[in-house]
Design a protein around this motif. Structure first.
Motif, PDB file in Angstrom:
ATOM      1  N   LEU A 149      38.378  32.205  62.015  1.00 14.46           N
ATOM      2  CA  LEU A 149      39.037  33.481  61.757  1.00 14.46           C
ATOM      3  C   LEU A 149      39.030  34.391  62.976  1.00 14.46           C
ATOM      4  N   MET A 185      46.360  32.914  59.842  1.00 15.88           N
ATOM      5  CA  MET A 185      44.945  33.119  59.572  1.00 15.88           C
ATOM      6  C   MET A 185      44.684  34.526  59.041  1.00 15.88           C
ATOM      7  N   LYS A 186      45.360  35.501  59.609  1.00 20.01           N
ATOM      8  CA  LYS A 186      45.218  36.887  59.152  1.00 20.01           C
ATOM      9  C   LYS A 186      45.678  37.011  57.697  1.00 20.01           C
ATOM     10  N   LYS A 225      43.051  35.314  55.451  1.00 19.97           N
ATOM     11  CA  LYS A 225      41.845  36.151  55.361  1.00 19.97           C
ATOM     12  C   LYS A 225      42.058  37.311  54.395  1.00 19.97           C
ATOM     13  N   TRP A 233      38.382  37.677  52.422  1.00 15.95           N
ATOM     14  CA  TRP A 233      37.230  37.379  53.264  1.00 15.95           C
ATOM     15  C   TRP A 233      37.025  38.584  54.170  1.00 15.95           C
ATOM     16  N   ASP A 270      34.465  37.449  59.897  1.00 19.26           N
ATOM     17  CA  ASP A 270      35.170  36.537  60.785  1.00 19.26           C
ATOM     18  C   ASP A 270      34.454  35.199  60.928  1.00 19.26           C
ATOM     19  N   THR A 287      33.580  31.345  60.679  1.00 17.21           N
ATOM     20  CA  THR A 287      34.373  30.123  60.629  1.00 17.21           C
ATOM     21  C   THR A 287      34.076  29.413  59.321  1.00 17.21           C
TER      22      THR A 287
END
Length: 112
Positions: A10, A73-74, A77, A82, A85, A87
């Motif tokens: 992330l 990814m953003k 997340k 989440w 950050d 992994t």
């Protein structure tokens, strides 16, 4: 065959496909990343250059490869809520008839 694994970094916005994932996909030159956030599933599908948003993979025989996908990814997340950050890693299921592997984003483990 190695286990099918996907790491989600992330902090750096990187997906890392392990050798098991690459093998399960048939060592393709390109993949598509498909996300269904309602089902919390991410699919990597082998594809050709003519397919929309095809991501080119290394041509040499590698044991893992990274795919930069900061915006995806953003989105993951945010949708998965989440708040860090760390992994994450998840195990996938291969669907050879679809040339795809599927990852359940609701079943990840923090690895770093």
């Amino acid at each position: 065959m190695n286990k099918i694994k996907l790491s989600l970094d992330l902090k750096e916005g990187l997906f890392t496909l392990n050798e098991g994932t690459i093998e399960a996909l048939g060592r393709p030159r390109q993949v598509q990343i498909l996300i269904n956030m309602q089902e919390k599933m991410l699919v990597m599908r082998a594809c050709g250059t003519e397919d929309i948003e095809a991501v080119v993979l290394p041509s040499e025989n590698v044991i893992s490869t990274e795919i930069g996908a900061r915006s995806i990814m953003k989105q993951i997340k945010q949708k998965m809520e989440w708040n860090d950050d760390h992994t994450r890693e998840c195990t996938g299921v291969c669907y050879p008839e679809l040339k795809a592997v599927c990852f359940d984003l609701s079943n990840v483990r923090i690895i770093a």
